[in-house]
Design an enzyme around this catalytic site. Structure first.
Site, PDB file in Angstrom:
ATOM      1  N   PRO A 248       0.782  -1.245   0.000  1.00  0.00           N
ATOM      2  CA  PRO A 248       0.000   0.000   0.000  1.00  0.00           C
ATOM      3  C   PRO A 248       0.813   1.294   0.000  1.00  0.00           C
ATOM      4  O   PRO A 248       0.808   2.055   0.976  1.00  0.00           O
ATOM      5  CB  PRO A 248      -0.831  -0.134   1.274  1.00  0.00           C
ATOM      6  CG  PRO A 248       0.058  -0.910   2.202  1.00  0.00           C
ATOM      7  CD  PRO A 248       0.772  -1.903   1.326  1.00  0.00           C
ATOM      8  N   CYS A 249       1.468   1.585  -1.119  1.00  0.00           N
ATOM      9  CA  CYS A 249       2.206   2.849  -1.224  1.00  0.00           C
ATOM     10  C   CYS A 249       1.274   4.056  -1.213  1.00  0.00           C
ATOM     11  O   CYS A 249       1.722   5.181  -0.961  1.00  0.00           O
ATOM     12  CB  CYS A 249       3.079   2.849  -2.479  1.00  0.00           C
ATOM     13  SG  CYS A 249       2.194   2.560  -4.015  1.00  0.00           S
ATOM     14  N   HIS A 250      -0.031   3.835  -1.450  1.00  0.00           N
ATOM     15  CA  HIS A 250      -0.978   4.953  -1.416  1.00  0.00           C
ATOM     16  C   HIS A 250      -1.147   5.517  -0.003  1.00  0.00           C
ATOM     17  O   HIS A 250      -1.668   6.619   0.159  1.00  0.00           O
ATOM     18  CB  HIS A 250      -2.345   4.526  -1.975  1.00  0.00           C
ATOM     19  CG  HIS A 250      -3.005   3.416  -1.200  1.00  0.00           C
ATOM     20  ND1 HIS A 250      -2.726   2.086  -1.429  1.00  0.00           N
ATOM     21  CD2 HIS A 250      -3.926   3.443  -0.202  1.00  0.00           C
ATOM     22  CE1 HIS A 250      -3.455   1.341  -0.608  1.00  0.00           C
ATOM     23  NE2 HIS A 250      -4.188   2.143   0.145  1.00  0.00           N
TER      24      HIS A 250
END
Length: 204
Positions: free
Chosen positions: A174-176
């Site tokens: 989850p780089c978001h």
């Protein structure tokens, strides 16, 4: 294909139907044959999502790539064929679990993914960053600076941003959830609108 060959193919595949139906049966047969002969090195599927079509690709090890339409799905598949193996085939069955979990995520019924991953494209600093991202819980956010500090390299804020931008498995890794120190969302491989949609979904 000659008319006689076409007719024989239809007969072999189980009777009549339009060309699309025949080709679908033929592809299914090809998929099964490749699987049984251990010739399917990269299987892929395109999944419709609220963020547009996502390309999912897996190897026998695990999920190796998730790509937004903006990345160019054909370009991504060509890259996988070059970097992993030319034996690439659309095989939705191999990605049914990944597709189901992503659907559940967008439906708001899943907060973490339980999928085997093939991390062959990661190493060194990037692997450190993305390993840490997997520890950021659903609905939580961390700044690029906080991530850099967490992996023991507080001056590497820009490098953290670069690692996030080159994440081969967005959503699942989850780089978001990584934002700027001032609270603004920052950039995202799928675009800022997609990033905002994901953060809003998780905040609900």
């Amino acid at each position: 294909m000659k008319t006689s060959d076409h007719g024989r193919l239809i007969s072999e595949l189980g009777g009549g139907g339009d060309d699309a139906e025949v080709l679908a049966r033929l592809h299914s047969r090809l998929e099964r044959a490749a699987e049984e002969a251990l010739l399917l090195d990269v299987a892929y599927h395109t999944l419709d999502t609220p963020l547009g079509p996502l390309l999912l690709a897996t190897t026998p090890i695990g999920l190796v790539r998730i790509a937004y339409a903006s990345e160019g799905h054909d370009t991504v598949l060509s890259s996988l064929a070059h970097k992993i193996s030319p034996r690439v085939l659309r095989a939705p069955g191999r990605l049914s679990t990944a597709a189901r979990e992503i659907d559940e995520y967008f439906a708001g019924t899943r907060t973490q993914f339980d999928l085997p991953l093939d991390l062959r494209f990661l190493g060194g600093f990037r692997l450190q960053v993305l390993d840490h991202l997997r520890e950021i819980a659903y609905g939580q956010r961390e700044s690029y600076a906080a991530v850099a500090s967490a992996i023991g390299n507080p001056k590497a804020v820009r490098a953290v941003g670069s690692a996030c931008a080159r994440n081969p498995l967005p959503l699942v890794i989850p780089c978001h959830r990584v934002v700027r120190t001032d609270g603004t969302i920052g950039q995202y491989i799928g675009g800022t609108e997609a990033k905002n949609t994901l953060l809003t979904l998780e905040a609900a």
